[in-house]
Design a protein around this motif. Structure first.
Motif, PDB file in Angstrom:
ATOM      1  N   ARG A 190       0.841  -1.208   0.000  1.00  0.00           N
ATOM      2  CA  ARG A 190       0.000   0.000   0.000  1.00  0.00           C
ATOM      3  C   ARG A 190       0.869   1.249   0.000  1.00  0.00           C
ATOM      4  O   ARG A 190       0.652   2.175  -0.791  1.00  0.00           O
ATOM      5  CB  ARG A 190      -0.908   0.007   1.225  1.00  0.00           C
ATOM      6  CG  ARG A 190      -1.799   1.245   1.319  1.00  0.00           C
ATOM      7  CD  ARG A 190      -2.347   1.442   2.715  1.00  0.00           C
ATOM      8  NE  ARG A 190      -1.267   1.737   3.652  1.00  0.00           N
ATOM      9  CZ  ARG A 190      -1.406   1.719   4.969  1.00  0.00           C
ATOM     10  NH1 ARG A 190      -2.562   1.405   5.515  1.00  0.00           N
ATOM     11  NH2 ARG A 190      -0.375   1.997   5.756  1.00  0.00           N
ATOM     12  N   ASN A 191       1.862   1.291   0.897  1.00  0.00           N
ATOM     13  CA  ASN A 191       2.716   2.474   1.013  1.00  0.00           C
ATOM     14  C   ASN A 191       3.490   2.737  -0.267  1.00  0.00           C
ATOM     15  O   ASN A 191       3.650   3.890  -0.679  1.00  0.00           O
ATOM     16  CB  ASN A 191       3.665   2.315   2.197  1.00  0.00           C
ATOM     17  CG  ASN A 191       2.944   2.311   3.526  1.00  0.00           C
ATOM     18  OD1 ASN A 191       1.804   2.785   3.627  1.00  0.00           O
ATOM     19  ND2 ASN A 191       3.570   1.773   4.556  1.00  0.00           N
ATOM     20  N   GLU A 192       3.964   1.654  -0.903  1.00  0.00           N
ATOM     21  CA  GLU A 192       4.708   1.811  -2.159  1.00  0.00           C
ATOM     22  C   GLU A 192       3.811   2.373  -3.255  1.00  0.00           C
ATOM     23  O   GLU A 192       4.203   3.266  -4.005  1.00  0.00           O
ATOM     24  CB  GLU A 192       5.275   0.456  -2.585  1.00  0.00           C
ATOM     25  CG  GLU A 192       6.066   0.491  -3.885  1.00  0.00           C
ATOM     26  CD  GLU A 192       7.305   1.374  -3.827  1.00  0.00           C
ATOM     27  OE1 GLU A 192       7.734   1.861  -4.900  1.00  0.00           O
ATOM     28  OE2 GLU A 192       7.838   1.589  -2.718  1.00  0.00           O
ATOM     29  N   ASN A 193       2.581   1.883  -3.329  1.00  0.00           N
ATOM     30  CA  ASN A 193       1.656   2.367  -4.356  1.00  0.00           C
ATOM     31  C   ASN A 193       1.184   3.788  -4.071  1.00  0.00           C
ATOM     32  O   ASN A 193       0.938   4.552  -5.002  1.00  0.00           O
ATOM     33  CB  ASN A 193       0.468   1.420  -4.482  1.00  0.00           C
ATOM     34  CG  ASN A 193       0.788   0.232  -5.374  1.00  0.00           C
ATOM     35  OD1 ASN A 193       0.839   0.355  -6.595  1.00  0.00           O
ATOM     36  ND2 ASN A 193       1.023  -0.914  -4.760  1.00  0.00           N
ATOM     37  N   LEU A 194       1.072   4.155  -2.807  1.00  0.00           N
ATOM     38  CA  LEU A 194       0.722   5.538  -2.469  1.00  0.00           C
ATOM     39  C   LEU A 194       1.813   6.499  -2.936  1.00  0.00           C
ATOM     40  O   LEU A 194       1.530   7.594  -3.425  1.00  0.00           O
ATOM     41  CB  LEU A 194       0.490   5.677  -0.969  1.00  0.00           C
ATOM     42  CG  LEU A 194      -0.822   5.094  -0.428  1.00  0.00           C
ATOM     43  CD1 LEU A 194      -0.853   5.171   1.091  1.00  0.00           C
ATOM     44  CD2 LEU A 194      -2.028   5.821  -1.021  1.00  0.00           C
ATOM     45  N   LYS A 195       3.081   6.082  -2.783  1.00  0.00           N
ATOM     46  CA  LYS A 195       4.202   6.906  -3.252  1.00  0.00           C
ATOM     47  C   LYS A 195       4.154   7.076  -4.767  1.00  0.00           C
ATOM     48  O   LYS A 195       4.351   8.176  -5.293  1.00  0.00           O
ATOM     49  CB  LYS A 195       5.530   6.269  -2.842  1.00  0.00           C
ATOM     50  CG  LYS A 195       5.858   6.376  -1.366  1.00  0.00           C
ATOM     51  CD  LYS A 195       7.201   5.718  -1.074  1.00  0.00           C
ATOM     52  CE  LYS A 195       7.521   5.749   0.412  1.00  0.00           C
ATOM     53  NZ  LYS A 195       8.789   5.041   0.713  1.00  0.00           N
ATOM     54  N   LEU A 196       3.893   5.959  -5.458  1.00  0.00           N
ATOM     55  CA  LEU A 196       3.839   6.018  -6.916  1.00  0.00           C
ATOM     56  C   LEU A 196       2.626   6.810  -7.391  1.00  0.00           C
ATOM     57  O   LEU A 196       2.705   7.538  -8.388  1.00  0.00           O
ATOM     58  CB  LEU A 196       3.801   4.595  -7.486  1.00  0.00           C
ATOM     59  CG  LEU A 196       5.115   3.820  -7.355  1.00  0.00           C
ATOM     60  CD1 LEU A 196       4.910   2.347  -7.679  1.00  0.00           C
ATOM     61  CD2 LEU A 196       6.195   4.425  -8.245  1.00  0.00           C
ATOM     62  N   GLU A 197       1.521   6.684  -6.681  1.00  0.00           N
ATOM     63  CA  GLU A 197       0.338   7.482  -7.019  1.00  0.00           C
ATOM     64  C   GLU A 197       0.656   8.972  -6.932  1.00  0.00           C
ATOM     65  O   GLU A 197       0.323   9.749  -7.838  1.00  0.00           O
ATOM     66  CB  GLU A 197      -0.825   7.152  -6.086  1.00  0.00           C
ATOM     67  CG  GLU A 197      -2.068   7.987  -6.374  1.00  0.00           C
ATOM     68  CD  GLU A 197      -3.141   7.872  -5.300  1.00  0.00           C
ATOM     69  OE1 GLU A 197      -4.194   8.522  -5.458  1.00  0.00           O
ATOM     70  OE2 GLU A 197      -2.932   7.166  -4.308  1.00  0.00           O
ATOM     71  N   LYS A 198       1.311   9.367  -5.847  1.00  0.00           N
ATOM     72  CA  LYS A 198       1.659  10.778  -5.662  1.00  0.00           C
ATOM     73  C   LYS A 198       2.639  11.242  -6.741  1.00  0.00           C
ATOM     74  O   LYS A 198       2.502  12.351  -7.281  1.00  0.00           O
ATOM     75  CB  LYS A 198       2.255  11.003  -4.275  1.00  0.00           C
ATOM     76  CG  LYS A 198       2.565  12.463  -3.986  1.00  0.00           C
ATOM     77  CD  LYS A 198       3.093  12.649  -2.576  1.00  0.00           C
ATOM     78  CE  LYS A 198       3.383  14.133  -2.302  1.00  0.00           C
ATOM     79  NZ  LYS A 198       3.897  14.335  -0.922  1.00  0.00           N
TER      80      LYS A 198
END
Length: 258
Positions: A81-89
């Motif tokens: 989740r945290n990795e995808n949140l970073k990529l989303e941002k």
């Protein structure tokens, strides 16, 4: 969401190749050319699609972390989740950067898709919690592109802003502007929100009548099922405050059917 994730996973490498190709085209195209603006807009769209993919990925990982059977599994999904949140941002900010470069370049003020650029820029700014900046862009869209199909969405953005501030009179003015566009995809939602404006202004009878209208107008539209379900529930809530018990069943039968 599942269909989107499956499709986006299959084209992930293609998206990356497209980004490189458009960056090459942008670098080799004259700055005065409207073609360059078009390349940048298309690049921004791809970046926005990548942002959406990672947004759904993060949502999926959050769901799985919340339902994990043990701590190790929870940590695994939390990490994803945290990795995808970073990529989303990352892709969100990249898309904003590209849309902005088109929107703010005076050489491209007559670009044929400028209304689309402004709408998607404003939408992305909203997703980045930059609501003030988004309203500035929506304001420009309303002022300069009155014939655009995105005008109802721009009015809705201001209506939601005033509703959130508790300025219900101003919110009603803007929701009513949206309601002038009956074929808009946000028409039903705007009408639903006018009911809550009336409710907050203490005009429960108007609120009830508007909610019933939402059900009647939108019940046969497949994309409005969630909206109609919410409106039906709210009919009960408002009626409980102002209605008569012996007349409730007949009204609920009319609004809710079986």
């Amino acid at each position: 969401a599942d269909d989107l994730l499956m499709a986006e996973e299959k084209v992930s490498d293609i998206r990356d190749a497209q980004i490189k190709k458009y960056q090459m085209l942008i670098d080799s195209t004259d700055d005065d050319s409207e073609e360059k603006a078009d390349y940048i807009f298309r690049l921004a769209e791809i970046m926005a699609q990548k942002r959406r993919f990672h947004h759904f990925r993060a949502m999926e990982a959050t769901f799985k972390a919340d339902n994990a059977k043990n701590n190790a599994e929870k940590q695994k999904w939390t990490g994803q989740r945290n990795e995808n949140l970073k990529l989303e941002k990352k892709w969100l900010l990249e898309a904003v950067k590209q849309y902005t470069s088109v929107a703010n370049n005076p050489k491209w003020k007559n670009y044929k898709r400028m209304d689309s650029v402004l709408f998607f820029l404003a939408y992305m700014l909203t997703q980045a919690a930059m609501d003030g900046e988004a309203r500035t862009v929506f304001k420009r869209l309303i002022k300069d592109y009155q014939g655009s199909k995105y005008i109802p969405d721009a009015y809705l953005a201001f209506a939601e802003y005033f509703f959130g501030k508790g300025d219900f009179d101003s919110a009603l003015d803007f929701y009513n502007k949206v309601l002038e566009f009956k074929n808009s995809g946000v028409y039903g939602y705007a009408k639903y929100k006018t009911a809550w404006v009336y409710y907050n202004l203490g005009e429960q009878e108007k609120a009830l009548g508007t909610l019933i209208d939402v059900v009647q107008e939108m019940k046969d539209k497949p994309k409005s099922k969630t909206l109609v379900r919410a409106a039906r529930k709210d009919v009960v809530r408002v009626y409980a405050e102002i209605g008569q018990a012996d007349k409730a069943y007949a009204l609920f039968k009319k609004v809710g059917g079986d």
